[in-house]
Scaffold this active site. Structure first.
Site, PDB file in Angstrom:
ATOM      1  N   GLU A   1      14.549  50.654  -2.089  1.00 36.75           N
ATOM      2  CA  GLU A   1      15.774  50.642  -2.889  1.00 36.75           C
ATOM      3  C   GLU A   1      16.212  49.197  -3.121  1.00 36.75           C
ATOM      4  OE1 GLU A   1      19.516  51.688  -0.849  1.00 36.75           O
ATOM      5  OE2 GLU A   1      18.213  52.413   0.761  1.00 36.75           O
TER       6      GLU A   1
ATOM      7  N   CYS B   1      17.682  55.563   1.289  1.00 35.97           N
ATOM      8  CA  CYS B   1      16.928  55.516   2.553  1.00 35.97           C
ATOM      9  C   CYS B   1      16.001  56.721   2.745  1.00 35.97           C
ATOM     10  CB  CYS B   1      17.875  55.440   3.735  1.00 35.97           C
ATOM     11  SG  CYS B   1      18.889  53.980   3.701  1.00 35.97           S
TER      12      CYS B   1
ATOM     13  N   HIS C   1      17.725  59.007  11.037  1.00 34.97           N
ATOM     14  CA  HIS C   1      17.948  57.789  10.240  1.00 34.97           C
ATOM     15  C   HIS C   1      19.110  57.041  10.899  1.00 34.97           C
ATOM     16  CE1 HIS C   1      18.899  55.003   7.127  1.00 34.97           C
ATOM     17  NE2 HIS C   1      20.031  55.603   6.795  1.00 34.97           N
TER      18      HIS C   1
ATOM     19  N   ASN D   1      20.077  47.947   9.782  1.00 39.52           N
ATOM     20  CA  ASN D   1      19.681  49.020   8.870  1.00 39.52           C
ATOM     21  C   ASN D   1      18.491  48.583   8.026  1.00 39.52           C
ATOM     22  OD1 ASN D   1      19.436  51.214   7.226  1.00 39.52           O
ATOM     23  ND2 ASN D   1      21.542  51.182   6.452  1.00 39.52           N
TER      24      ASN D   1
HETATM   25  P1  HMG Z   1      34.834  49.976   9.762  1.00 40.01           P
HETATM   26  O1  HMG Z   1      35.885  50.581   8.913  1.00 40.01           O
HETATM   27  O2  HMG Z   1      34.850  48.505   9.870  1.00 40.01           O
HETATM   28  O3  HMG Z   1      34.887  50.449  11.247  1.00 40.01           O
HETATM   29  O4  HMG Z   1      33.420  50.494   9.221  1.00 40.01           O
HETATM   30  P2  HMG Z   1      35.777  51.528  12.010  1.00 40.01           P
HETATM   31  O5  HMG Z   1      37.199  51.098  12.004  1.00 40.01           O
HETATM   32  O6  HMG Z   1      35.444  52.889  11.533  1.00 40.01           O
HETATM   33  O7  HMG Z   1      35.166  51.295  13.470  1.00 40.01           O
HETATM   34  C1  HMG Z   1      33.848  51.600  13.751  1.00 40.01           C
HETATM   35  C2  HMG Z   1      33.768  52.130  15.169  1.00 40.01           C
HETATM   36  O8  HMG Z   1      34.072  51.063  16.067  1.00 40.01           O
HETATM   37  C3  HMG Z   1      34.780  53.241  15.464  1.00 40.01           C
HETATM   38  O9  HMG Z   1      34.156  54.145  16.359  1.00 40.01           O
HETATM   39  C4  HMG Z   1      35.892  52.503  16.176  1.00 40.01           C
HETATM   40  O10 HMG Z   1      36.677  53.323  17.044  1.00 40.01           O
HETATM   41  C5  HMG Z   1      35.100  51.475  16.956  1.00 40.01           C
HETATM   42  P3  HMG Z   1      34.074  55.712  15.990  1.00 40.01           P
HETATM   43  O11 HMG Z   1      35.470  56.177  15.888  1.00 40.01           O
HETATM   44  O12 HMG Z   1      33.376  55.785  14.645  1.00 40.01           O
HETATM   45  O13 HMG Z   1      33.287  56.286  17.128  1.00 40.01           O
HETATM   46  N1  HMG Z   1      35.878  50.281  17.332  1.00 40.01           N
HETATM   47  C6  HMG Z   1      35.768  49.671  18.515  1.00 40.01           C
HETATM   48  N2  HMG Z   1      35.033  49.960  19.610  1.00 40.01           N
HETATM   49  C7  HMG Z   1      35.136  49.120  20.682  1.00 40.01           C
HETATM   50  N3  HMG Z   1      35.982  48.056  20.713  1.00 40.01           N
HETATM   51  C8  HMG Z   1      36.743  47.744  19.632  1.00 40.01           C
HETATM   52  C9  HMG Z   1      36.659  48.582  18.482  1.00 40.01           C
HETATM   53  N4  HMG Z   1      37.250  48.567  17.273  1.00 40.01           N
HETATM   54  C10 HMG Z   1      36.765  49.614  16.590  1.00 40.01           C
HETATM   55  N5  HMG Z   1      37.559  46.697  19.685  1.00 40.01           N
HETATM   56  C11 HMG Z   1      31.241  51.377   9.022  1.00 40.01           C
HETATM   57  C12 HMG Z   1      32.285  50.834   9.973  1.00 40.01           C
HETATM   58  C13 HMG Z   1      30.022  51.759   9.807  1.00 40.01           C
HETATM   59  C14 HMG Z   1      31.821  52.614   8.333  1.00 40.01           C
HETATM   60  C15 HMG Z   1      30.896  50.270   7.995  1.00 40.01           C
HETATM   61  O14 HMG Z   1      30.190  49.261   8.633  1.00 40.01           O
HETATM   62  C16 HMG Z   1      30.123  50.774   6.801  1.00 40.01           C
HETATM   63  O15 HMG Z   1      30.737  51.361   5.888  1.00 40.01           O
HETATM   64  N6  HMG Z   1      28.778  50.521   6.733  1.00 40.01           N
HETATM   65  C17 HMG Z   1      27.952  50.840   5.536  1.00 40.01           C
HETATM   66  C18 HMG Z   1      27.819  52.307   5.250  1.00 40.01           C
HETATM   67  C19 HMG Z   1      26.987  53.033   6.288  1.00 40.01           C
HETATM   68  O16 HMG Z   1      26.204  52.454   7.016  1.00 40.01           O
HETATM   69  N7  HMG Z   1      27.101  54.378   6.302  1.00 40.01           N
HETATM   70  C20 HMG Z   1      26.321  55.198   7.195  1.00 40.01           C
HETATM   71  C21 HMG Z   1      26.012  56.591   6.655  1.00 40.01           C
HETATM   72  S1  HMG Z   1      25.278  56.493   5.015  1.00 40.01           S
HETATM   73  C22 HMG Z   1      23.602  56.110   5.302  1.00 40.01           C
HETATM   74  O17 HMG Z   1      23.124  56.209   6.386  1.00 40.01           O
HETATM   75  C23 HMG Z   1      22.828  55.615   4.127  1.00 40.01           C
HETATM   76  C24 HMG Z   1      22.564  54.117   4.094  1.00 40.01           C
HETATM   77  O18 HMG Z   1      21.580  53.808   5.060  1.00 40.01           O
HETATM   78  C25 HMG Z   1      22.141  53.684   2.702  1.00 40.01           C
HETATM   79  C26 HMG Z   1      20.986  54.380   2.014  1.00 40.01           C
HETATM   80  O19 HMG Z   1      20.797  55.569   2.085  1.00 40.01           O
HETATM   81  O20 HMG Z   1      20.290  53.663   1.280  1.00 40.01           O
HETATM   82  C27 HMG Z   1      23.796  53.306   4.434  1.00 40.01           C
END
Ligand code: HMG
Length: 376
Positions: free
Chosen positions: A80, A112, A234, A266
């Site tokens: 991709e 992916c 994944h 990733n």
């Molecule tokens: P965010 O908004 O920065 O993070 O985005 P958050 O506020 O949701 O926090 C993440 C986690 O850290 C949470 O844990 C928090 O509680 C924790 P959870 O509630 O989820 O268990 N946290 C802490 N823990 C310890 N100490 C602290 C602390 N603060 C917070 N101090 C997000 C995070 C992963 C959503 C972001 O990085 C993102 O959007 N990434 C890109 C999209 C993605 O990877 N999506 C995954 C599913 S889609 C997929 O797999 C396809 C893909 O590979 C693409 C393709 O297909 O080509 C992406």
């Protein structure tokens, strides 16, 4: 006749950024990245490395497992992160591997999920043409915009898989369940170098797709969860795979599947298969004859749950020491160097290390020029 994965290898950049370095420079608590999303390091790519160079590196490793490279009849390149809307990236790989001119080459895309699509196509092809071997490659470098919430979930790697009859590593079983739905959770318009995303929606859709395909797989196969010995997801970031495990196989550890992912990040189309190699390389258990459930997800979105069984004697086909050394020998970059890499800028005084024998030297008349690296 059994068809499946005869050999498998991966490559990633020679460079990485520590996620605590990123956290400090973004004024984020390090624990959010290292515990909250479960990532410790991510591969970052110098200007002379791209999806073609890392793909060739992975492909050369896997081709070393074949007696004769002329056995390859089809090469499918899944990505991709393509830089060309017309020409297949697979043609460069075909050229540098010196494959037969009558070998069929094409690219496939569905975020992916694409390597899984290619693997299933290859399986069907080999069923129809039992003496053929297919080289499936997945190669991606994922970039989000600097300072965005996606930034700590970047990464990249290439996987190369040989699909053949009587495979020496894993049999791809016949049952699978797929699920497609139109959703804007992650996309990269043609003019954009960086992916756009809706993080929460993507995680929600990933888990929902898992639930649907897992139930579909059980129904179609007439198996129960206890018939599955190990599971592999994944892994856009390790915590996502752990959430997937909690929804389906809460009693099983997936720690061995995430050892490489936690320090690469990733790798998109390659991710599931890097996790699979991580499991095979690092599991203390004898996996002979074990069934491994696999969940593939590609945003947009298409998902699939399917399974493989491990072939007796599979350990001879692993390169665990080589894989660990490749990851341990990577070079740490400073935050400033990472910022340069993001802009694809080269430091004029610096000679960058490559993972394989081919490097991208320049872009001339909008054409990428690759050359073989002189050893040393
Ligand atoms: P965010 O908004 O920065 O993070 O985005 P958050 O506020 O949701 O926090 C993440 C986690 O850290 C949470 O844990 C928090 O509680 C924790 P959870 O509630 O989820 O268990 N946290 C802490 N823990 C310890 N100490 C602290 C602390 N603060 C917070 N101090 C997000 C995070 C992963 C959503 C972001 O990085 C993102 O959007 N990434 C890109 C999209 C993605 O990877 N999506 C995954 C599913 S889609 C997929 O797999 C396809 C893909 O590979 C693409 C393709 O297909 O080509 C992406």
């Amino acid at each position: 006749m059994q068809v499946g994965i005869d050999a498998m290898a991966f490559s990633t950049s020679r460079y990485f950024l520590r996620l605590d370095t990123l956290a400090k420079n973004r004024n984020v608590d390090c624990a959010k990245y290292c515990i909250g999303i479960g990532q410790l390091k991510m591969s970052v790519f110098p200007p002379n490395e791209d999806i073609v160079t890392i793909a060739i590196s992975a492909a050369q490793k896997v081709m070393a497992r074949l007696v004769n490279k002329n056995e390859i009849d089809v090469l499918i390149f899944a990505t991709e992160s393509s830089f060309d809307l017309s020409k297949s990236a697979g043609i460069y790989v075909h050229h540098f591997l010196g494959l037969r001119p009558d070998c069929r080459v094409f690219d496939v895309k569905q975020a992916c999920y694409s390597v899984t699509a290619a693997l299933q196509l290859a399986r069907s092809f080999v069923k129809d043409n039992p003496d053929s071997k297919v080289l499936v490659i997945g190669s991606d470098i994922l970039k989000y915009s600097a300072g965005s919430s996606g930034e700590p979930t970047q990464g990249g790697a290439a996987i190369a898989i040989i699909v053949a009859k009587n495979p020496r590593l894993m049999i791809v079983e016949q049952h699978f369940s797929t699920y497609t739905t139109e959703i804007m959770d992650f996309w990269r318009p043609i003019e954009e170098g960086e992916a756009l995303f809706d993080g929460k929606l993507s995680a929600q859709n990933y888990l929902q797709s898992l639930e649907i395909t897992f139930l579909g797989y059980l129904k179609k196969s007439d198996l129960t969860p206890s018939d599955i010995d190990q599971v592999c997801f994944h892994a856009p970031f390790s915590k996502m795979a752990i959430k997937a495990r909690n929804k389906t196989f809460a009693d099983k550890s997936i720690d061995d599947t995430l050892i490489y992912n936690a320090i690469i990040g990733n790798s998109c189309s390659a991710s599931l298969y890097v996790c699979l190699i991580s499991l095979l390389d690092n599991s203390g258990d004898d996996l002979d004859g074990k069934r491994i459930g696999l969940f593939s997800y590609g945003s947009g979105s298409v998902a699939e749950f399917f399974s493989c069984t491990v072939v007796s004697g599979y350990r001879h086909m692993l390169s665990a020491e080589e894989n660990r050394k490749m990851l341990e020998d990577r070079i740490e970059v400073s935050f400033e160097e990472y910022e340069q890499f993001c802009k694809n800028q080269a430091d004029p005084g610096k000679k960058y290390a490559n993972v394989g024998s081919i490097r991208m030297v320049r872009v001339e008349n909008k054409q990428r020029i690759y050359e073989r690296r002189i050893a040393g």
